[in-house]
Design an enzyme around this catalytic site. Structure first.
Site, PDB file in Angstrom:
ATOM      1  N   PHE A  72     -58.436 -50.597 -26.168  1.00 56.81           N
ATOM      2  CA  PHE A  72     -57.711 -50.699 -24.894  1.00 56.81           C
ATOM      3  C   PHE A  72     -58.542 -51.390 -23.807  1.00 56.81           C
ATOM      4  CE2 PHE A  72     -56.035 -47.001 -27.086  1.00 56.81           C
ATOM      5  CZ  PHE A  72     -54.687 -47.043 -26.852  1.00 56.81           C
ATOM      6  N   TYR A 140     -54.868 -64.620 -19.213  1.00 58.38           N
ATOM      7  CA  TYR A 140     -54.750 -63.253 -19.727  1.00 58.38           C
ATOM      8  C   TYR A 140     -53.952 -63.252 -21.041  1.00 58.38           C
ATOM      9  CZ  TYR A 140     -52.880 -58.567 -20.304  1.00 58.38           C
ATOM     10  OH  TYR A 140     -52.498 -57.364 -20.839  1.00 58.38           O
TER      11      TYR A 140
HETATM   12  N1  UFG Z   1     -43.488 -56.707  -7.667  1.00 53.45           N
HETATM   13  C1  UFG Z   1     -43.045 -56.703  -6.353  1.00 53.45           C
HETATM   14  N2  UFG Z   1     -43.895 -56.222  -5.391  1.00 53.45           N
HETATM   15  C2  UFG Z   1     -45.152 -55.758  -5.673  1.00 53.45           C
HETATM   16  C3  UFG Z   1     -45.578 -55.761  -7.023  1.00 53.45           C
HETATM   17  C4  UFG Z   1     -44.726 -56.241  -8.001  1.00 53.45           C
HETATM   18  O1  UFG Z   1     -41.934 -57.107  -6.049  1.00 53.45           O
HETATM   19  O2  UFG Z   1     -45.866 -55.355  -4.736  1.00 53.45           O
HETATM   20  C5  UFG Z   1     -42.593 -57.214  -8.712  1.00 53.45           C
HETATM   21  C6  UFG Z   1     -43.191 -58.385  -9.479  1.00 53.45           C
HETATM   22  O3  UFG Z   1     -42.938 -59.575  -8.836  1.00 53.45           O
HETATM   23  C7  UFG Z   1     -42.477 -58.237 -10.826  1.00 53.45           C
HETATM   24  C8  UFG Z   1     -42.253 -56.735 -10.976  1.00 53.45           C
HETATM   25  O4  UFG Z   1     -42.414 -56.197  -9.660  1.00 53.45           O
HETATM   26  O5  UFG Z   1     -41.237 -58.843 -10.779  1.00 53.45           O
HETATM   27  C9  UFG Z   1     -43.252 -56.060 -11.897  1.00 53.45           C
HETATM   28  O6  UFG Z   1     -44.565 -56.450 -11.487  1.00 53.45           O
HETATM   29  P1  UFG Z   1     -45.882 -55.769 -12.071  1.00 53.45           P
HETATM   30  O7  UFG Z   1     -47.028 -56.418 -11.379  1.00 53.45           O
HETATM   31  O8  UFG Z   1     -45.756 -54.290 -11.978  1.00 53.45           O
HETATM   32  O9  UFG Z   1     -45.863 -56.141 -13.600  1.00 53.45           O
HETATM   33  P2  UFG Z   1     -45.777 -57.582 -14.317  1.00 53.45           P
HETATM   34  O10 UFG Z   1     -44.389 -57.676 -14.879  1.00 53.45           O
HETATM   35  O11 UFG Z   1     -46.209 -58.680 -13.452  1.00 53.45           O
HETATM   36  O12 UFG Z   1     -46.920 -57.463 -15.405  1.00 53.45           O
HETATM   37  C10 UFG Z   1     -46.818 -56.679 -16.557  1.00 53.45           C
HETATM   38  C11 UFG Z   1     -48.213 -56.221 -16.956  1.00 53.45           C
HETATM   39  C12 UFG Z   1     -49.087 -57.377 -17.320  1.00 53.45           C
HETATM   40  C13 UFG Z   1     -48.397 -58.191 -18.387  1.00 53.45           C
HETATM   41  C14 UFG Z   1     -47.016 -58.581 -17.946  1.00 53.45           C
HETATM   42  C15 UFG Z   1     -46.288 -59.248 -19.057  1.00 53.45           C
HETATM   43  O13 UFG Z   1     -48.797 -55.493 -15.901  1.00 53.45           O
HETATM   44  O14 UFG Z   1     -50.306 -56.907 -17.807  1.00 53.45           O
HETATM   45  O15 UFG Z   1     -46.263 -57.444 -17.571  1.00 53.45           O
HETATM   46  O16 UFG Z   1     -45.537 -60.265 -18.557  1.00 53.45           O
HETATM   47  F1  UFG Z   1     -49.094 -59.323 -18.616  1.00 53.45           F
END
Ligand code: UFG
Length: 332
Positions: A72, A140
């Site tokens: 992990f 990543y």
């Molecule tokens: N978001 C917001 N505001 C914030 C944070 C996030 O609107 O303050 C939105 C993002 O734009 C996205 C969604 O919430 O649409 C989810 O965002 P996260 O950052 O929680 O997660 P991600 O989908 O970006 O990322 C996750 C994992 C990564 C992985 C990815 C795969 O955390 O490790 O999915 O695409 F790479």
């Protein structure tokens, strides 16, 4: 089983250790505590050290006769990987290679790898199944895909069997409230919304409302960490019992997408029970966010007998909120 959990002091690794030890397995954690916490690894022996240290790995594999390894310990922030790709290739690829080579030297044959939906890149269709093309759009995702590739070659050359589990959006917290997410900085949606509700953060910013989705916000497949961990346990068991071999890969999600707006609404309902509410701000799109990512996880269900128990968003939010309330009272 005796299992080495690398990164077992982190958010998902620590939940895994708890599940394994509760099932009666013997566990050793290797963690450099760069993002993990000593108190999260309290269920077993903790070795503080780094995969970059081959002598440490040698000592560890000489001392213990491991049946399998779960890994992990990766860097996992997409944005950071764009700014500092070397950090990602060094830790996620080169250090993982050290681990695999130590396993080969000591004849440890079973490996479970935390991979990611980010290996797919921009989706060509959803839900995303395992035959979807893998064209990562950030270092990543590329670093994780490189390891998936190495695992194929290690199986061919050394007979090392592995399962790569491609997580969609890991979230939630220990259903018993003992462990949970404590990233610093936090970048993930659910904990950020909860921090806005608990008062640890001023507000939550919605990154874009002009996506081609029903309410204009991005859709993701949120999967509870306890369900991710049960897939790991089932995957390792399948390898050790000889039911599976090769370099296998499965997507892990619930197959149901929720928009950012829907997640905010789910949180609002839960936190209102404690008299909390949150301030929402509007922001620009975050670069690199696809509009919709949803997993087709039917292969994992079919091949591993995996069945998520906490697929419901409200349950996920309740567990994460219980954890956030503890954290907020500790921090105040
Ligand atoms: N978001 C917001 N505001 C914030 C944070 C996030 O609107 O303050 C939105 C993002 O734009 C996205 C969604 O919430 O649409 C989810 O965002 P996260 O950052 O929680 O997660 P991600 O989908 O970006 O990322 C996750 C994992 C990564 C992985 C990815 C795969 O955390 O490790 O999915 O695409 F790479």
């Amino acid at each position: 089983m005796k299992v080495l959990v690398v990164g077992g002091a982190g958010y998902i690794g620590s939940q895994m250790v708890k599940q394994l030890t509760h099932a009666g397995d013997s566990v050793v954690v290797l963690d450099n505590l760069s993002t993990g916490f000593r108190e999260l690894a309290r269920y077993c022996e903790l070795v503080v050290g780094d995969l970059a240290d081959p002598l440490l790995l040698e000592r560890l594999f000489r001392k213990h006769d491991f049946d399998g390894v779960m890994h992990f310990a990766a860097h996992s922030l997409v944005g950071e990987s764009m700014q500092d790709p070397g950090k990602y290739y060094r830790n996620n690829v080169s250090n993982t290679l050290n681990l695999l080579e130590a396993m080969v030297r000591h004849d440890v044959k079973y490996f479970i790898f935390s991979s990611t939906a980010a290996t797919f890149g921009e989706p060509e269709y959803v839900p995303i199944d395992e035959v979807h093309s893998q064209r990562p759009i950030n270092p990543y995702g590329a670093s994780k895909l490189m390891v998936e590739r190495m695992l194929q070659d290690f199986h061919t050359a050394h007979g090392l069997s592995s399962v790569s589990l491609r997580y969609f959006n890991a979230c939630g917290a220990d259903p018993e409230g003992e462990i949970g997410e404590c990233h610093d900085p936090e970048t993930h949606l659910i904990p950020l919304i909860l921090q806005a509700a608990s008062g640890r953060r001023k507000s939550i910013t919605v990154f874009g409302r002009d996506y081609p989705t029903e309410d204009g916000t991005c859709i993701r497949d949120y999967i509870h960490i306890e369900d991710l961990c049960s897939a790991h346990a089932q995957a390792l068991e399948a390898l050790i019992l000889g039911h599976k071999q090769g370099a296998l890969a499965f997507n892990l999600g619930n197959g149901k997408g929720y928009s950012v707006q829907q997640v905010i609404e789910a949180v609002q309902l839960v936190v209102a029970e404690d008299g909390c509410n949150l301030m929402i701000e509007e922001g620009e799109r975050r670069p690199g966010d696809p509009a919709k990512l949803v997993a087709d996880a039917s292969l994992a269900k079919r091949e591993l007998g995996w069945q998520p128990q906490y697929a419901d968003l409200e349950t996920i939010v309740r567990h994460a909120w219980a954890w956030e309330k503890q954290r907020a009272s500790l921090v105040k």
